[in-house]
Design an enzyme around this catalytic site. Sequence first.
Site, PDB file in Angstrom:
ATOM      1  CG  HIS A 294      -1.886   0.892   1.318  1.00 14.37           C
ATOM      2  ND1 HIS A 294      -1.728   2.451   1.730  1.00 14.37           N
ATOM      3  CD2 HIS A 294      -3.105   0.825   1.351  1.00 14.37           C
ATOM      4  CE1 HIS A 294      -2.940   2.890   1.707  1.00 14.37           C
ATOM      5  NE2 HIS A 294      -3.757   2.110   1.346  1.00 14.37           N
TER       6      HIS A 294
ATOM      7  CG  ASP B 237       0.610  -2.330   6.153  1.00 14.24           C
ATOM      8  OD1 ASP B 237      -0.165  -2.414   7.154  1.00 14.24           O
ATOM      9  OD2 ASP B 237       0.536  -1.640   5.033  1.00 14.24           O
TER      10      ASP B 237
ATOM     11  CD  GLN C 146      -6.835  -4.177   4.425  1.00 16.93           C
ATOM     12  OE1 GLN C 146      -7.970  -5.107   4.968  1.00 16.93           O
ATOM     13  NE2 GLN C 146      -7.023  -2.888   3.955  1.00 16.93           N
TER      14      GLN C 146
ATOM     15  CE  LYS D  35      -7.138   0.425   6.382  1.00 16.56           C
ATOM     16  NZ  LYS D  35      -8.049   0.507   5.326  1.00 16.56           N
TER      17      LYS D  35
ATOM     18  CB  CYS E 158      -3.571   3.241  -1.613  1.00  5.90           C
ATOM     19  SG  CYS E 158      -4.769   4.691  -1.131  1.00  5.90           S
TER      20      CYS E 158
END
Length: 416
Positions: free
Chosen positions: A129, A206, A209, A232, A370
């Site tokens: 991303h 990261d 997600q 999220k 993104c």
Amino acid sequence: MLVKGFPMLNVNEIRNDFPILQRIVKGKPLVYLDSAATTQKPLAVIDATDRFYRTYNANVHRGIYHISEEATQAYENARDKVTAFINAPGREGIVFTRNTTESINLVASSWGRSNLHPGDEILLSIMEHHSNLIPWQLISHQTGAKLRFIPLTPDGRLDLSGLPKLLTSRTKLVALTHVSNVLGTINPVTELARRAHQVGAVILIDGAQSAPHLRVDVQAIDCDFLAFSGHKMLGPTGIGVLYGKINLLDSMPPYMGGGEMINEVQLETATYRELPGKFEAGTPNVAGAIGLGAAIDYLNDLGLDEIHRHEESLVSYAVQALRDMEDVEIYGPFPERGGVVAFNLKGIHPHDVSTILDEDAIAIRAGHHCTQPLMRWLDVAATARASFYLYNTKDDIDRLVESLKKVKEIFSGVTA
Ligand SMILES: Cc1ncc(COP(=O)(O)O)c(C=O)c1O
């Protein structure tokens, strides 16, 4: 909510906890398939933030009066919930930020500026991303460190065959997404952390997600940093988390300066608070942290393993249904993947797909998500993307597929 002992989630009951899912949009019940962008909020989260503002709103850490102490306790209690949620070894390693993006920028700026030099390398992947790419571009321009990229296999996994050449003693930092927000790929982060440490590099994951959807255990992964966003994972916007190993965070200079993060201030110098306060300058998002704590309670009640299994079954169902349609291209590996399905209908721009779906009250994402370098690698300008969470059902996917058929019909009329 969840009937304990049942293998799957009781989604009909879960949906009652989300007021927005009762909405009628353009005369039809809303189908929300954009949880990878942001998730909807259960009453437990809405009520927790509402209660804060109604009954004990005050600034934290400073007031020597009752409601300020209550606010401080609730804020710090949320930090304990995050600590347990990712199995961090201590609460000092949990820094509240605004979101994943700020967490990564904090590391790039603070750790990067004091540890990167010309000739050093930062290893990323093609599927990152922009939030896990641009901060490293900025710091590489400032320090002279070079960016290198792990390529992908044709089905959208990290191609680790060339890793010995990419991950070397020059590599000072590896920064990788745990789960791709487009391909759904679940990356082998534990193995990559081991290999990063073998060459003396630190690794940032990261988790934007992954933390909302999978059990993420920072000690089992042995990552040095983990970044994720509250919004999220059922929490409010404007609250995020940076987990870091204590020795690393301790050695890093503050990212921002101001109130809250200091011990003693002279005109020319200052001393800083112990972790994690050193990295939390200014009045924090108290309501956001409290809401995130409530979101974590909600997720824990359901169970991350159950949530993941539910999403796996939705993804299988969606991929099968899309495969049954003609002229649909689906991106990313299968069956092992997170709860996102990116796809294109041949010859139809995804923005058109999304606009027509919106007439049926179906919210999906269309665009580059993104991830412009990944779009270039896929050789597309954009994709449509349906993403799922604990409140989605197979009915939602049936509605999506019916509406996609309509899109195809409309366009076959246009091109006939
Ligand atoms: C993989 C990944 N990383 C980072 C981000 C950025 O998250 P935020 O905008 O909450 O900072 C996203 C958001 O979609 C994402 O999917």
